[in-house]
Design a protein around this motif. Structure first.
Motif, PDB file in Angstrom:
ATOM      1  N   THR A  51      10.522  46.719  51.095  1.00 29.08           N
ATOM      2  CA  THR A  51      10.132  45.561  51.896  1.00 29.08           C
ATOM      3  C   THR A  51       9.083  45.972  52.924  1.00 29.08           C
ATOM      4  O   THR A  51       9.171  47.051  53.512  1.00 29.08           O
ATOM      5  CB  THR A  51      11.356  44.962  52.612  1.00 29.08           C
TER       6      THR A  51
ATOM      7  N   HIS B  84       7.814  38.275  47.602  1.00 27.49           N
ATOM      8  CA  HIS B  84       8.732  39.366  47.269  1.00 27.49           C
ATOM      9  C   HIS B  84       8.048  40.378  46.374  1.00 27.49           C
ATOM     10  O   HIS B  84       7.088  40.062  45.658  1.00 27.49           O
ATOM     11  CB  HIS B  84      10.045  38.852  46.659  1.00 27.49           C
TER      12      HIS B  84
ATOM     13  N   GLU C   2      14.630  39.786  45.826  1.00 26.28           N
ATOM     14  CA  GLU C   2      14.675  38.334  45.628  1.00 26.28           C
ATOM     15  C   GLU C   2      15.257  37.986  44.272  1.00 26.28           C
ATOM     16  O   GLU C   2      15.985  36.990  44.126  1.00 26.28           O
ATOM     17  CB  GLU C   2      13.270  37.750  45.771  1.00 26.28           C
TER      18      GLU C   2
ATOM     19  N   SER D 175      18.660  38.216  47.104  1.00 26.49           N
ATOM     20  CA  SER D 175      18.172  38.519  48.466  1.00 26.49           C
ATOM     21  C   SER D 175      19.248  38.998  49.424  1.00 26.49           C
ATOM     22  O   SER D 175      18.983  39.165  50.614  1.00 26.49           O
ATOM     23  CB  SER D 175      17.464  37.291  49.081  1.00 26.49           C
TER      24      SER D 175
ATOM     25  N   GLY E   9      16.511  42.377  51.913  1.00 25.51           N
ATOM     26  CA  GLY E   9      16.251  41.083  51.302  1.00 25.51           C
ATOM     27  C   GLY E   9      15.998  40.015  52.346  1.00 25.51           C
ATOM     28  O   GLY E   9      16.181  40.209  53.553  1.00 25.51           O
ATOM     29  N   ALA E  10      15.611  38.832  51.870  1.00 25.39           N
ATOM     30  CA  ALA E  10      15.301  37.733  52.781  1.00 25.39           C
ATOM     31  C   ALA E  10      16.526  37.215  53.511  1.00 25.39           C
ATOM     32  O   ALA E  10      16.390  36.536  54.533  1.00 25.39           O
ATOM     33  CB  ALA E  10      14.635  36.601  52.007  1.00 25.39           C
TER      34      ALA E  10
ATOM     35  N   ILE F 151      12.722  32.597  48.248  1.00 28.02           N
ATOM     36  CA  ILE F 151      13.139  32.978  49.592  1.00 28.02           C
ATOM     37  C   ILE F 151      12.952  31.847  50.586  1.00 28.02           C
ATOM     38  O   ILE F 151      13.445  31.922  51.709  1.00 28.02           O
ATOM     39  CB  ILE F 151      12.376  34.223  50.091  1.00 28.02           C
TER      40      ILE F 151
END
Length: 469
Positions: free
Chosen positions: A97, A119, A304, A308, A313-314, A421
């Motif tokens: 990320t 992502h 994602e 996530s 992750g988001a 996301i």
């Protein structure tokens, strides 16, 4: 339109240098990075092809993005260090990320955010912790299926291996083997006469790639990847390794109208967001300085494709943490943070579906996006996408400012709807969000297709959005 370049290598005067990205946590960033060359569709698509080739895994994608950010004057920061104030660009990397942001000179602590979310991961085959296996005199590698993979698309392809090694002292090391090392062979039609009536693949037994003959020996793969990284096998404690198709991206069709390649979902959007951020940060002259300058953000998340729900992750607190700290380092209070958030907008950019000519009945008959018609705004009243009328207007207005066409995507009522996301960011941060994407075919396949013009369309629209007040 003039023919597009056919190779992934930029022209010599446009080629980025290969300087290593800084790992330092210096707090001062250049306020005037050089403007990236993405003003022409062919140049942007060519640069995207180079980005795809450099990014066989999320870890390589963020390394390549970080390299480009560093060359443009952005400074890498570490979440464990104290951050200091000042204008300019910064970025944070955690695993696969990357979050990057640009603070214009004179921006108050409550300056609103303009966020592009994307992502870095794609469905693929990933190596299990005890990989050395085999059957009937063949050496094979045990793999796990990551995300929603159309398994038949991985058959009979020459596959490389890449990812992240973690050493015994905790140090991460990228590794990449770009040679035909692995292959998942399909059963010959002579032994399965009904294969064209419906191929059935057992996820445990039929997807194991082969890579040699003889007995399986524990430690063979560890030694192979360690040697590729210039390490001793004993130095490698664990890994995050995945397979990738070795066929490079290419332009396809009459007049090279299409781009084909691996990981278009969603590196097309990650690259577009990165290019837009660099462009908008450099193009300060186009900003109306009578209004508060927005802080421009790219958030490219991992995981994602599997929901996530991870530390990177988001659904993690990572984005909120970065945004809050960016307010506090400029002397802001909780009130400033709430004002910055209340004025924020987010574009969640993720590949969309183009109408499939062989299966048009699978699509909504009144919403049939085509390649090269511009990004599609994705809508779903059940909030599988976060788009509402306000965020829809924000993005389409940015498209108009950029001179970019746009389309609409709605799922056929008889089909289930995917997601992105976008709803996660909207729900966690309370930020008005729009879901958009470049229309394509063969989503999640080992090799996907989109219009050759649309990546540039998306990047231009995102650059306009990032400077929207």
């Amino acid at each position: 339109m003039a023919p597009r370049p056919t190779g992934p290598t930029p022209a010599p005067d446009e080629a980025p240098s290969r300087a290593a990205a800084s790992n330092g946590a210096s707090s001062r960033a250049s306020a005037a990075p050089p403007r990236p060359a993405f003003d022409h569709t062919s140049t942007h698509t060519e640069d995207l092809m180079a980005f795809l080739t450099a990014s066989p895994t999320p870890y390589h994608a963020v390394a390549e993005a970080g390299r480009r950010l560093t060359e443009a004057g952005f400074v890498r920061v570490d979440a464990r260090d104290a951050w200091q104030d000042g204008p300019g660009g910064r970025y944070l990397v955690r695993g696969g990320t990357l979050i990057a942001w640009y603070v214009p000179g004179g921006a108050p602590a409550h300056a609103p955010y303009r966020i592009v979310g994307a992502h870095t991961d794609s469905p693929n085959l990933r190596v299990k912790p005890r990989p050395d296996t085999g059957a009937a005199g063949w050496r094979q590698i045990a793999v796990e299926i990551y995300g929603g993979v159309p398994l038949n698309t991985w058959l009979d392809r020459d596959l490389g291996l890449a990812g992240r090694l973690t050493l015994r002292d905790g140090t991460p090391r990228l590794v990449r083997i770009d040679q035909p090392l692995l292959r998942v062979p399909q059963l010959a039609i002579h032994l399965d006469r009904d294969t064209n009536e419906g191929l059935r693949l057992d996820r445990q037994h039929h997807i194991r790639p082969l890579w040699g003959l003889g007995p399986a020996t524990d430690g063979d793969l560890r030694r192979k990847v360690a040697a590729a990284a210039g390490l001793d096998a004993a130095d490698v404690a664990a890994w995050d390794l995945m397979l990738h198709d070795l066929q490079p991206p290419a332009l396809l069709g009459d007049g090279e109208q299409f781009l084909v390649g691996s990981r278009l979902d969603n590196l097309v959007s990650t690259h577009a967001g990165l290019t837009a951020l660099l462009h908008a940060a450099a193009d300060r002259s186009a900003t109306d300085r009578s209004a508060p300058q927005p802080v421009q953000v790219l958030a490219a998340f991992d995981h994602e494709e599997t929901g996530s729900t991870s530390a990177t992750g988001a659904s993690s607190p990572l984005l909120e943490s970065v945004l809050r700290r960016a307010v506090r380092t400029r002397g802001g209070s909780d009130e400033d943070w709430e004002r910055a958030r209340a004025g924020a907008y987010c574009v969640s950019a993720d590949m969309s579906h183009a109408v499939h000519p062989n299966y048009p009945e699978r699509h909504d008959p009144d919403h049939l996006p085509l390649p090269n018609g511009g990004p599609a705004v994705k809508l779903n009243v059940n909030q599988r996408y976060a788009t509402d009328s306000e965020s829809h207007t924000v993005f389409t207005t940015a498209c108009e400012r950029a001179g970019v066409p746009w389309q609409s995507f709605v799922t056929n009522n008889s089909s289930s709807c995917g997601t992105s996301i976008g709803p996660l960011v909207a729900a966690q941060l309370g930020i008005t969000t729009v879901d958009v994407g470049v229309p394509g075919l063969s989503m999640h396949s080992a090799r996907e297709l989109c219009g050759a013009d649309d990546p540039h369309h998306l990047a231009a629209a995102l650059a306009a959005f990032l400077t929207t007040h």
